[in-house]
Design a protein around this motif. Structure first.
Motif, PDB file in Angstrom:
ATOM      1  N   GLU B  15      -9.440   2.726   3.955  1.00 22.99           N
ATOM      2  CA  GLU B  15     -10.328   1.650   3.575  1.00 22.99           C
ATOM      3  C   GLU B  15     -11.742   2.128   3.268  1.00 22.99           C
ATOM      4  N   LEU B  53     -12.939  -5.206   1.773  1.00 26.83           N
ATOM      5  CA  LEU B  53     -11.508  -5.494   1.622  1.00 26.83           C
ATOM      6  C   LEU B  53     -11.080  -6.442   2.734  1.00 26.83           C
ATOM      7  N   ASP B  54     -10.151  -7.301   2.412  1.00 28.57           N
ATOM      8  CA  ASP B  54      -9.707  -8.264   3.420  1.00 28.57           C
ATOM      9  C   ASP B  54      -8.189  -8.395   3.382  1.00 28.57           C
ATOM     10  N   TYR B  55      -7.577  -8.420   4.552  1.00 29.72           N
ATOM     11  CA  TYR B  55      -6.112  -8.469   4.617  1.00 29.72           C
ATOM     12  C   TYR B  55      -5.586  -9.781   5.170  1.00 29.72           C
ATOM     13  N   ILE B  80      -4.063  -7.121  -0.363  1.00 27.42           N
ATOM     14  CA  ILE B  80      -5.451  -6.747  -0.076  1.00 27.42           C
ATOM     15  C   ILE B  80      -6.344  -7.539  -1.031  1.00 27.42           C
ATOM     16  N   ILE B 104      -4.779  -4.970  10.511  1.00 25.69           N
ATOM     17  CA  ILE B 104      -4.146  -3.901   9.734  1.00 25.69           C
ATOM     18  C   ILE B 104      -2.757  -3.594  10.274  1.00 25.69           C
ATOM     19  N   ARG B 107       0.218  -5.412   9.020  1.00 31.11           N
ATOM     20  CA  ARG B 107       0.795  -5.018   7.735  1.00 31.11           C
ATOM     21  C   ARG B 107       1.846  -3.933   7.896  1.00 31.11           C
ATOM     22  N   CYS B 191      -5.327   1.012   4.444  1.00 31.23           N
ATOM     23  CA  CYS B 191      -5.116  -0.246   3.733  1.00 31.23           C
ATOM     24  C   CYS B 191      -4.045  -0.052   2.682  1.00 31.23           C
ATOM     25  N   HIS B 193      -0.342  -0.201   1.349  1.00 31.86           N
ATOM     26  CA  HIS B 193       0.842  -0.991   1.638  1.00 31.86           C
ATOM     27  C   HIS B 193       2.102  -0.121   1.622  1.00 31.86           C
TER      28      HIS B 193
END
Lengths: 104, 431
Positions: B15, B53-55, B80, B104, B107, B191, B193
């Motif tokens: 990130e 960034l936001d999850y 994201i 995090i 995910r 971050c 995936h």
């Protein structure tokens, strides 16, 4: 895991519970915390909106009403107890600090 | 409007590095517009920006709150959300590292790990249950490498893939473990995936399958292009594997990456050149008819980078003579004289081993009493066999109805009952 998480409150958690003495919604909480701590403590939206549902499941806060897509929360007696516990913890730390009598 | 495209892959792993990269780009006058599958698309802008960034996947109130704070939503990529803010001193979206890590960790579903494990086990089973792969990798004779080059590449390709999946698996476990035990520092949060990585893996399989396919049909010019592709791809994998210090040391990194990719390309080109030196694109197989045309032969042609192998064979049981009959003619057209010599020597050695009388005697005994008979060396066999002198081949051996001959880089191995026909069969194949 969740229980351990709230064993001791971080400053951000503490301030969130602190300002919920009157019903407030998320954005108000952020502003109020920033206001009363003179900008020292700032809570990011991501953190706040992760913590609020967690506090709610723990029973520290209650969802009072939802209007205009805004959820309004207020502290519960359990939450107040948690704050009191935090107070005694801090007082203990303070008295220990004084007892040690560090020289400056 | 002018757009700028930057390859994203490695930068989407950590990130803080991703944010550092985006903020760096905004200083140079480029603002993120969207993230395509593995590309950052930038458009011109004249301000420095703060990126976040936001999850989390919360409700409208949350999104409103973020916008009230002054954040501008840019795009969504693999769950994201990318936000930017004009004020460089704006409050971060995540101010508490504990909750951030929990977000995090959400995910990294255990499902992905299980999926990777299944894949790994499946590949392992394929590798070791199939006799093809295991025998290919167990071959001891050097000539087998050249004769079965395609299978060799296939088997090793599968092994490399397995190793890659294994590395990813270990890495995923490591990430999960570290996040769970809060061992990761704030600047190394992930971050990236896992599904994205899965896509990468699948594309690696497809690419390798493509190359193996090309090897199989010996379309040599296309192999060059595909080796280019593989080299590019592997350079990106290495980006991910050795990512750790990437955007923290901002200078020289792009240069290094480009240099790295080009070195890989150069190495693969050199290897390929060495392979292809003085080699015809298609082997001239010449007269592809068998010498014994009156029998019903089964034809089999195999072709790889080193040679073209043409095999005519027939076997069966004949009631009138009460005899098992076997006839075969195998012709090799090899691209390199040296390789041809290696194959020729092995054919001689194998022939001696198969017709060795002591070995046949031993084979009749029970297993416990059997002595182990080893292959002889070429020099030893040479003394045992008599060379047949002919003007059609450089070296020619005829022993127990088996003819093995080499002429320049062509090799012939066949069963022949009548020694008077040696010259005519050699003439048939070597001219």
């Amino acid at each position: 895991m969740a229980r351990k998480e709230f064993e001791t409150l971080t400053p951000q958690m503490f301030y969130i519970l602190l300002v919920l003495n009157i019903p407030r919604h998320g954005y108000e909480i952020m502003n109020e915390v920033s206001h009363i701590s003179n900008g020292e403590i700032q809570i990011g939206a991501g953190t706040l909106y992760t913590l609020l549902p967690r506090f709610q499941t723990e029973g520290y806060i209650d969802l009072i009403l939802t209007k205009d897509q805004k959820k309004v929360y207020k502290i519960t007696p359990l939450g107040i107890k948690k704050l009191q516990k935090e107070k005694t913890r801090m007082e203990k730390q303070l008295s220990l600090l004084e007892a040690m009598n560090h020289e400056v | 409007m002018k757009y700028k495209y930057v390859y994203a892959q490695g930068k989407l792993l950590i990130e803080d590095e991703c944010i550092a990269f985006l903020e760096d780009m905004s200083k140079q006058g480029w603002k993120l517009k969207k993230v395509l599958f593995s590309l950052f698309v930038f458009e011109k802008c004249d301000k420095s920006l703060k990126y976040q960034l936001d999850y989390s996947n919360y409700d409208q109130e949350y999104i409103n709150a973020i916008e009230q704070m002054g954040y501008e939503y840019i795009c969504l990529f693999n769950d994201i959300k990318f936000y930017c803010h004009k004020d460089l001193n704006a409050i971060d979206l995540q101010t508490d590292s504990t909750t951030h890590e929990l977000n995090i960790l959400k995910r990294y579903k255990i499902l992905y790990l299980i999926f990777e494990l299944i894949l790994l086990v499946a590949m392992f089973l394929v590798c070791f249950s199939s006799t093809n792969y295991s025998t290919v990798l167990r071959e001891e004779m050097p000539a087998d490498f050249y004769i079965h080059f395609n299978q060799e590449v296939l088997a090793w390709g599968i092994f490399v893939l397995m190793f890659y999946v294994f590395l990813q698996f270990i890495k995923n476990i490591n990430i999960r473990y570290n996040i769970k035990h809060r061992r990761l520092k704030k600047d190394s949060l992930i971050c990236f995936h896992p599904l994205f990585r899965l896509f990468q893996f699948v594309s690696l399989i497809v690419l390798s399958a493509f190359i193996i396919f090309l090897f199989y049909f010996s379309v040599k010019p296309l192999i060059l292009i595909s080796i280019f592709l593989i080299a590019c791809f592997f350079s990106n994998i290495s980006q991910i594997l050795f990512n750790d210090q990437k955007y923290s040391k901002k200078k020289n990194i792009k240069v290094k990456l480009i240099a790295y990719t080009f070195t890989l390309l150069a190495i693969s080109l050199i290897i390929f050149q060495a392979f292809m030196k003085d080699k015809p694109i298609f082997n001239n197989i010449g007269d592809s008819k068998p010498y014994y045309q009156y029998v019903d032969l089964e034809a089999n042609k195999e072709s790889n980078l080193y040679l073209t192998k043409l095999e005519f064979s027939e076997s069966g049981y004949f009631e009138d003579t009460e005899d098992n009959k076997y006839h075969s003619e195998t012709y090799y057209d090899v691209n390199e004289k040296k390789v041809a010599q290696i194959i020729f020597e092995q054919l001689i050695i194998d022939n001696e081993f198969l017709t060795n009388e002591t070995r046949i005697e031993e084979a009749d005994k029970p297993i416990e009493e059997r002595k182990e008979i080893k292959h002889k060396t070429y020099e030893q066999v040479k003394q045992k066999y008599n060379q047949y002198k002919t003007s059609y081949a450089d070296i020619c051996y005829y022993y127990k109805n088996q003819l093995i001959a080499i002429n320049d880089s062509q090799i012939l191995e066949c069963t022949l009952d009548d020694s008077n026909e040696i010259n005519s069969i050699l003439k048939h194949y070597f001219n």
